[in-house]
Scaffold this motif. Structure first.
Motif, PDB file in Angstrom:
ATOM      1  N   THR A  60      68.151 -26.928  39.345  1.00  0.00           N
ATOM      2  CA  THR A  60      68.124 -25.922  40.394  1.00  0.00           C
ATOM      3  C   THR A  60      69.527 -25.524  40.814  1.00  0.00           C
ATOM      4  OG1 THR A  60      68.117 -27.564  42.127  1.00  0.00           O
ATOM      5  CG2 THR A  60      65.983 -26.788  41.364  1.00  0.00           C
ATOM      6  N   HIS A  61      69.653 -24.259  41.263  1.00  0.00           N
ATOM      7  CA  HIS A  61      70.883 -23.823  41.922  1.00  0.00           C
ATOM      8  C   HIS A  61      70.855 -24.264  43.376  1.00  0.00           C
ATOM      9  CE1 HIS A  61      72.671 -21.307  38.827  1.00  0.00           C
ATOM     10  NE2 HIS A  61      71.452 -20.913  38.520  1.00  0.00           N
ATOM     11  N   ARG A  62      69.716 -24.034  44.004  1.00  0.00           N
ATOM     12  CA  ARG A  62      69.495 -24.559  45.345  1.00  0.00           C
ATOM     13  C   ARG A  62      67.986 -24.754  45.475  1.00  0.00           C
ATOM     14  NH1 ARG A  62      70.914 -19.163  45.564  1.00  0.00           N
ATOM     15  NH2 ARG A  62      69.460 -17.829  46.670  1.00  0.00           N
ATOM     16  N   ALA A  63      67.544 -25.180  46.623  1.00  0.00           N
ATOM     17  CA  ALA A  63      66.129 -25.540  46.734  1.00  0.00           C
ATOM     18  C   ALA A  63      65.240 -24.364  46.355  1.00  0.00           C
ATOM     19  CB  ALA A  63      65.821 -25.985  48.160  1.00  0.00           C
ATOM     20  N   ASN A  64      64.297 -24.578  45.483  1.00  0.00           N
ATOM     21  CA  ASN A  64      63.325 -23.592  45.015  1.00  0.00           C
ATOM     22  C   ASN A  64      63.913 -22.491  44.152  1.00  0.00           C
ATOM     23  OD1 ASN A  64      61.053 -24.728  46.052  1.00  0.00           O
ATOM     24  ND2 ASN A  64      61.250 -23.740  48.019  1.00  0.00           N
ATOM     25  N   LEU A  66      65.426 -22.049  40.513  1.00  0.00           N
ATOM     26  CA  LEU A  66      65.648 -22.776  39.263  1.00  0.00           C
ATOM     27  C   LEU A  66      66.512 -21.957  38.328  1.00  0.00           C
ATOM     28  CD1 LEU A  66      61.943 -23.748  38.763  1.00  0.00           C
ATOM     29  CD2 LEU A  66      63.709 -25.259  39.522  1.00  0.00           C
ATOM     30  N   ASP A  67      67.331 -22.620  37.565  1.00  0.00           N
ATOM     31  CA  ASP A  67      68.154 -21.938  36.583  1.00  0.00           C
ATOM     32  C   ASP A  67      67.349 -21.785  35.299  1.00  0.00           C
ATOM     33  OD1 ASP A  67      70.223 -22.361  34.135  1.00  0.00           O
ATOM     34  OD2 ASP A  67      71.114 -21.250  35.781  1.00  0.00           O
ATOM     35  N   GLU A  68      67.266 -20.554  34.792  1.00  0.00           N
ATOM     36  CA  GLU A  68      66.343 -20.322  33.680  1.00  0.00           C
ATOM     37  C   GLU A  68      66.751 -21.055  32.417  1.00  0.00           C
ATOM     38  OE1 GLU A  68      65.200 -16.333  33.099  1.00  0.00           O
ATOM     39  OE2 GLU A  68      63.610 -16.958  31.736  1.00  0.00           O
ATOM     40  N   SER A  69      68.047 -21.042  32.099  1.00  0.00           N
ATOM     41  CA  SER A  69      68.426 -21.690  30.846  1.00  0.00           C
ATOM     42  C   SER A  69      68.249 -23.193  30.931  1.00  0.00           C
ATOM     43  CB  SER A  69      69.865 -21.336  30.488  1.00  0.00           C
ATOM     44  OG  SER A  69      70.699 -21.623  31.574  1.00  0.00           O
ATOM     45  N   LYS A  70      68.555 -23.790  32.086  1.00  0.00           N
ATOM     46  CA  LYS A  70      68.367 -25.235  32.199  1.00  0.00           C
ATOM     47  C   LYS A  70      66.882 -25.584  32.205  1.00  0.00           C
ATOM     48  CE  LYS A  70      72.583 -26.175  34.675  1.00  0.00           C
ATOM     49  NZ  LYS A  70      73.053 -25.991  36.049  1.00  0.00           N
ATOM     50  N   VAL A 124      63.376 -17.865  39.781  1.00  0.00           N
ATOM     51  CA  VAL A 124      64.061 -18.259  38.552  1.00  0.00           C
ATOM     52  C   VAL A 124      65.298 -17.386  38.442  1.00  0.00           C
ATOM     53  CG1 VAL A 124      63.847 -18.527  36.085  1.00  0.00           C
ATOM     54  CG2 VAL A 124      61.855 -18.807  37.518  1.00  0.00           C
ATOM     55  N   ALA A 125      66.452 -18.016  38.253  1.00  0.00           N
ATOM     56  CA  ALA A 125      67.711 -17.274  38.302  1.00  0.00           C
ATOM     57  C   ALA A 125      68.366 -17.262  36.943  1.00  0.00           C
ATOM     58  CB  ALA A 125      68.645 -17.926  39.323  1.00  0.00           C
ATOM     59  N   ASN A 126      68.901 -16.114  36.595  1.00  0.00           N
ATOM     60  CA  ASN A 126      69.699 -15.970  35.388  1.00  0.00           C
ATOM     61  C   ASN A 126      71.087 -15.584  35.791  1.00  0.00           C
ATOM     62  OD1 ASN A 126      68.021 -16.107  33.064  1.00  0.00           O
ATOM     63  ND2 ASN A 126      66.957 -14.374  33.926  1.00  0.00           N
ATOM     64  N   GLU A 127      72.083 -16.190  35.167  1.00  0.00           N
ATOM     65  CA  GLU A 127      73.432 -15.703  35.424  1.00  0.00           C
ATOM     66  C   GLU A 127      73.696 -14.530  34.498  1.00  0.00           C
ATOM     67  OE1 GLU A 127      76.710 -18.755  36.944  1.00  0.00           O
ATOM     68  OE2 GLU A 127      76.979 -18.152  34.869  1.00  0.00           O
ATOM     69  N   THR A 128      74.035 -13.398  35.060  1.00  0.00           N
ATOM     70  CA  THR A 128      74.355 -12.239  34.216  1.00  0.00           C
ATOM     71  C   THR A 128      75.801 -11.860  34.482  1.00  0.00           C
ATOM     72  OG1 THR A 128      73.648 -10.770  35.969  1.00  0.00           O
ATOM     73  CG2 THR A 128      72.027 -11.339  34.299  1.00  0.00           C
ATOM     74  N   GLU A 129      76.342 -11.026  33.654  1.00  0.00           N
ATOM     75  CA  GLU A 129      77.738 -10.641  33.837  1.00  0.00           C
ATOM     76  C   GLU A 129      77.832  -9.135  33.962  1.00  0.00           C
ATOM     77  OE1 GLU A 129      80.972 -12.912  31.809  1.00  0.00           O
ATOM     78  OE2 GLU A 129      81.219 -10.960  30.870  1.00  0.00           O
ATOM     79  N   ARG A 130      78.537  -8.695  34.967  1.00  0.00           N
ATOM     80  CA  ARG A 130      78.717  -7.257  35.123  1.00  0.00           C
ATOM     81  C   ARG A 130      80.184  -6.972  35.357  1.00  0.00           C
ATOM     82  NH1 ARG A 130      74.268  -5.186  39.273  1.00  0.00           N
ATOM     83  NH2 ARG A 130      75.538  -3.323  39.105  1.00  0.00           N
ATOM     84  N   THR A 131      80.627  -5.843  34.842  1.00  0.00           N
ATOM     85  CA  THR A 131      82.030  -5.448  35.002  1.00  0.00           C
ATOM     86  C   THR A 131      82.057  -4.063  35.606  1.00  0.00           C
ATOM     87  OG1 THR A 131      82.585  -6.700  33.034  1.00  0.00           O
ATOM     88  CG2 THR A 131      84.215  -5.127  33.806  1.00  0.00           C
ATOM     89  N   GLU A 217      70.685 -13.041  38.806  1.00  0.00           N
ATOM     90  CA  GLU A 217      69.512 -12.183  38.893  1.00  0.00           C
ATOM     91  C   GLU A 217      68.309 -13.104  39.021  1.00  0.00           C
ATOM     92  OE1 GLU A 217      71.507  -8.478  37.929  1.00  0.00           O
ATOM     93  OE2 GLU A 217      69.375  -8.745  38.258  1.00  0.00           O
ATOM     94  N   THR A 218      67.513 -12.902  40.049  1.00  0.00           N
ATOM     95  CA  THR A 218      66.369 -13.799  40.212  1.00  0.00           C
ATOM     96  C   THR A 218      65.070 -13.028  40.153  1.00  0.00           C
ATOM     97  OG1 THR A 218      66.336 -13.566  42.605  1.00  0.00           O
ATOM     98  CG2 THR A 218      67.649 -15.356  41.723  1.00  0.00           C
ATOM     99  N   TYR A 219      64.047 -13.690  39.706  1.00  0.00           N
ATOM    100  CA  TYR A 219      62.698 -13.133  39.786  1.00  0.00           C
ATOM    101  C   TYR A 219      61.772 -14.251  40.221  1.00  0.00           C
ATOM    102  CZ  TYR A 219      62.057 -15.199  35.112  1.00  0.00           C
ATOM    103  OH  TYR A 219      62.001 -16.061  34.042  1.00  0.00           O
ATOM    104  N   ARG A 220      60.648 -13.872  40.771  1.00  0.00           N
ATOM    105  CA  ARG A 220      59.722 -14.884  41.251  1.00  0.00           C
ATOM    106  C   ARG A 220      58.711 -15.232  40.193  1.00  0.00           C
ATOM    107  NH1 ARG A 220      58.094 -13.076  47.211  1.00  0.00           N
ATOM    108  NH2 ARG A 220      56.176 -14.082  46.609  1.00  0.00           N
TER     109      ARG A 220
END
Lengths: 229, 149
Positions: A60-64, A66-70, A124-131, A217-220
């Motif tokens: 988890t990143h924080r309570a509830n 979750l990190d998608e790749s992990k 569920v959270a994904n780390e994305t990259e934006r420039t 980016e998170t989705y439920r």
């Protein structure tokens, strides 16, 4: 038949006695079976589910959240060692309808009677990259569209211009009297929208700054933990 | 002997004997077989639910931080199961409910975070029980204790 007239009534009486006795046993048995609960198995399932979404869990990143790749890299061994799944229990963890990790013998379960199942709504959270590449002509400031905990600022102000200070929401994050150049990692606040302001001298080249940040980016979704002890 | 006068006596005796035998058979069937089975099944169900409650309270007692902790949860458990007291035992990382009857008993592993050790302890069911977690950060111990009356 002269002296046996009471025997049939005795027989009838005994039959009538037996019927409620049998009925009573059947009702008691039905009531016991209906109220049986697999209490310890259910408690273990709830405990595993709580551990998976707690803020100290590795996934988890924080309570509830979750990190998608992990989450997708979870294995049954990890569930047994880090999350307390008993060694002799079958376990399946699913996100929505998709099973992420399961022991081998779960080809066609969970059925309604197999094991205990706990569902909870999670992010569920994904780390994305934006420039983004702002032009900095008028305001010398840019507001990042997404909140993020860190970012990389890449400066190339050109020969005529000079950026001496970069501030995030008023707090100085980069400073160099001789002018900043190149890529620098900065820490930002995840709890407020960040506005970066630049102290500029002279004329800047085109595209003087490029800011790379990694918002989550998170989705439920539903996390379903099923355990069969 | 006058056979005509004896036969009602024989008949009533026969009826009485049949009824007494029936009652005897039914009583033996119930008291010997059916009732103890059901008492055992209910007793086991209550034991499992008690065990699950203690497990849940152990989970609640352990906080999410790993700092120095003193935490205590007081829990009421049924004083007897099937009219006999029982013991709750923490032993070798396992929580066991030990009851004198053979048909009643529950055991399961207790999972705790890495820095918590489970101290072997035994508690009688007569009083409320305390789940105690104490110790410095990184080295904490979980124990079961009885509440002093």
């Amino acid at each position: 038949m002269r002296a046996q007239t009471t025997l049939p009534s005795v027989a009838v009486a005994l039959v009538l006695l037996t019927i409620p006795a049998v009925l009573g046993v059947v009702i008691a048995d039905g009531s016991l079976v209906a109220n049986e609960r697999p209490a310890v198995e259910r408690q273990t399932t709830v405990a595993v589910s709580d551990r998976l979404v707690s803020q100290t869990a590795p996934v988890t990143h924080r309570a509830n959240v979750l990190d998608e790749s992990k989450l997708r890299n979870l294995s049954v061994d990890r569930l047994r060692t880090k999350y307390g799944v008993p060694d002799d229990a079958s376990i399946a963890v699913a996100l929505g309808d998709e099973t992420l990790v399961a022991t081998d013998d779960v080809s066609d379960w969970p059925g309604p009677d197999d094991g205990s199942s706990v569902e909870r709504i999670v992010h569920v959270a994904n780390e994305t990259e934006r420039t983004i590449v702002p032009t900095l002509t008028d305001a010398h400031a840019v507001t990042l569209p997404r909140r993020t905990a860190n970012g990389t600022i890449d400066l190339s102000p050109g020969p005529d211009g000079n950026v001496s200070t970069v501030r995030a929401n008023g707090r100085v994050v980069l400073h160099d009297e001789d002018g900043l150049e190149g890529a620098h990692d900065v820490r930002l606040s995840r709890y407020e929208t960040t506005t970066l302001t630049f102290d500029v001298e002279g004329d800047l080249a085109a595209d003087p700054v490029s800011i790379t940040f990694r918002p989550l980016e998170t989705y439920r979704s539903r996390l379903v933990v099923t355990l069969d002890a | 002997m006058d056979n005509r006068a004896v036969s009602p006596v024989v008949e009533k005796t026969l009826a009485t004997t049949i009824v007494v035998l029936y009652i005897g058979a039914m009583t033996t069937l119930f008291v010997g077989g059916i009732v103890p089975d059901y008492r055992g099944a209910t007793g086991q169900e209550i034991a499992e639910r008690t065990h699950a409650t203690v497990l849940a309270e152990i989970e609640t007692t352990i906080p999410e931080t790993e700092a120095r902790t003193t935490a205590q949860t007081r829990l009421e458990v049924p004083a007897t199961i099937r009219a006999t007291g029982y013991d709750l035992v923490l032993d070798g990382g396992e929580l066991r409910l030990e009851h004198p009857a053979d048909s009643i008993g529950v055991r399961s592993r207790v999972w705790t975070p890495d820095d918590v050790t489970i101290a072997d302890s035994r508690v009688d069911s007569g009083a409320d029980l305390l789940i105690v977690l104490e110790g410095a950060g990184g080295d904490r111990t979980l124990t079961l204790r009885e509440v002093d009356p």
